[in-house]
Design a protein around this motif. Structure first.
Motif, PDB file in Angstrom:
ATOM      1  N   UNK A 129      -3.893 120.764  16.672  1.00  0.00           N
ATOM      2  CA  UNK A 129      -5.350 120.761  16.760  1.00  0.00           C
ATOM      3  C   UNK A 129      -5.887 120.012  15.550  1.00  0.00           C
ATOM      4  N   UNK A 130      -7.087 119.506  15.695  1.00  0.00           N
ATOM      5  CA  UNK A 130      -7.763 118.831  14.591  1.00  0.00           C
ATOM      6  C   UNK A 130      -6.997 117.603  14.098  1.00  0.00           C
ATOM      7  N   UNK A 131      -6.378 116.903  15.034  1.00  0.00           N
ATOM      8  CA  UNK A 131      -5.671 115.643  14.777  1.00  0.00           C
ATOM      9  C   UNK A 131      -6.151 114.620  15.791  1.00  0.00           C
ATOM     10  N   UNK A 132      -6.004 113.344  15.494  1.00  0.00           N
ATOM     11  CA  UNK A 132      -6.486 112.277  16.376  1.00  0.00           C
ATOM     12  C   UNK A 132      -5.647 112.102  17.638  1.00  0.00           C
ATOM     13  N   UNK A 133      -4.526 112.796  17.727  1.00  0.00           N
ATOM     14  CA  UNK A 133      -3.701 112.824  18.942  1.00  0.00           C
ATOM     15  C   UNK A 133      -3.160 114.237  19.077  1.00  0.00           C
ATOM     16  N   UNK A 160      -0.204 111.316  12.218  1.00  0.00           N
ATOM     17  CA  UNK A 160      -1.377 111.623  13.055  1.00  0.00           C
ATOM     18  C   UNK A 160      -2.507 112.088  12.135  1.00  0.00           C
ATOM     19  N   UNK A 161      -3.495 111.234  11.897  1.00  0.00           N
ATOM     20  CA  UNK A 161      -4.585 111.589  10.981  1.00  0.00           C
ATOM     21  C   UNK A 161      -5.394 112.793  11.478  1.00  0.00           C
ATOM     22  N   UNK A 162      -5.980 113.507  10.532  1.00  0.00           N
ATOM     23  CA  UNK A 162      -6.882 114.591  10.898  1.00  0.00           C
ATOM     24  C   UNK A 162      -8.088 113.991  11.607  1.00  0.00           C
ATOM     25  N   UNK A 163      -8.615 114.737  12.549  1.00  0.00           N
ATOM     26  CA  UNK A 163      -9.766 114.275  13.320  1.00  0.00           C
ATOM     27  C   UNK A 163      -9.788 114.978  14.662  1.00  0.00           C
ATOM     28  N   UNK A 164     -10.574 114.446  15.557  1.00  0.00           N
ATOM     29  CA  UNK A 164     -10.715 115.010  16.893  1.00  0.00           C
ATOM     30  C   UNK A 164     -10.145 114.014  17.893  1.00  0.00           C
ATOM     31  N   UNK A 165      -9.223 114.468  18.730  1.00  0.00           N
ATOM     32  CA  UNK A 165      -8.522 113.558  19.641  1.00  0.00           C
ATOM     33  C   UNK A 165      -9.374 113.048  20.798  1.00  0.00           C
ATOM     34  N   UNK A 166     -10.314 113.849  21.276  1.00  0.00           N
ATOM     35  CA  UNK A 166     -11.115 113.363  22.413  1.00  0.00           C
ATOM     36  C   UNK A 166     -12.528 113.873  22.336  1.00  0.00           C
TER      37      UNK A 166
END
Length: 166
Positions: A129-133, A160-166
């Protein structure tokens, strides 16, 4: 799209996640469905594949069929990693965030947030969770989930950078 929709809030302590997981399980076969992410996510997944460890929980890497940089496996019964999977429906389920869904628990292991879902046969599926993929890891009952996630966390953090995947 709001990033809070995908955030796992109130993550329980690592000990709670691992205590619930204990030893885990998945499909014992040597085949895995290959995800079909967009080009940007596929690139992240190929980067992850290059960073994955040769051994996990004492098991040598032995990738499932069909061969793909989006899937990896270790041991027999096999630990399966699939990168670029869709967001699990339970990831936005309010019962999970509140901790009231016994079949899905949110937690973090070595800086990587995971959704843990109980599977049939005593196994667990973990999804980042909280990853770009989204990266999914299915762990057989005979394997130690804690050891598996600790072994995979450095590669996930690097690729896999932190972020939102979709």
């Amino acid at each position: 799209m709001s990033s809070s929709r995908h955030r796992l809030s109130g993550l329980p302590a690592l000990a709670a996640l691992l205590a619930v997981a204990g030893c885990s399980s998945s499909d014992d076969g040597a085949a895995a469905a290959v995800p079909r992410p967009d080009a940007a996510v596929a690139k992240l997944c190929r980067n992850l594949d290059a960073k994955l460890p040769r051994t996990v929980d004492g098991q040598r890497r032995s990738d499932p069929r069909p061969a793909s940089a989006l899937t990896a496996g270790w041991g027999s019964p096999v630990i399966i990693l699939r990168c670029g999977v869709p967001r699990p429906p339970k990831m936005i389920d309010p019962k999970v965030a509140e901790g009231s869904d016994p079949d899905a628990v949110a937690g973090a292991v070595n800086g990587v947030d995971w959704l843990m879902e109980r599977q049939g046969g005593g196994g667990y599926r973990f999804t980042t969770a909280n990853r770009e993929a989204y990266v999914e890891v299915s762990v057989p009952a005979v394997r130690d989930s804690a050891t598996v996630l600790v072994a995979l966390a450095p590669a996930v953090q690097k690729a896999i950078p932190e972020g939102i995947a979709d």
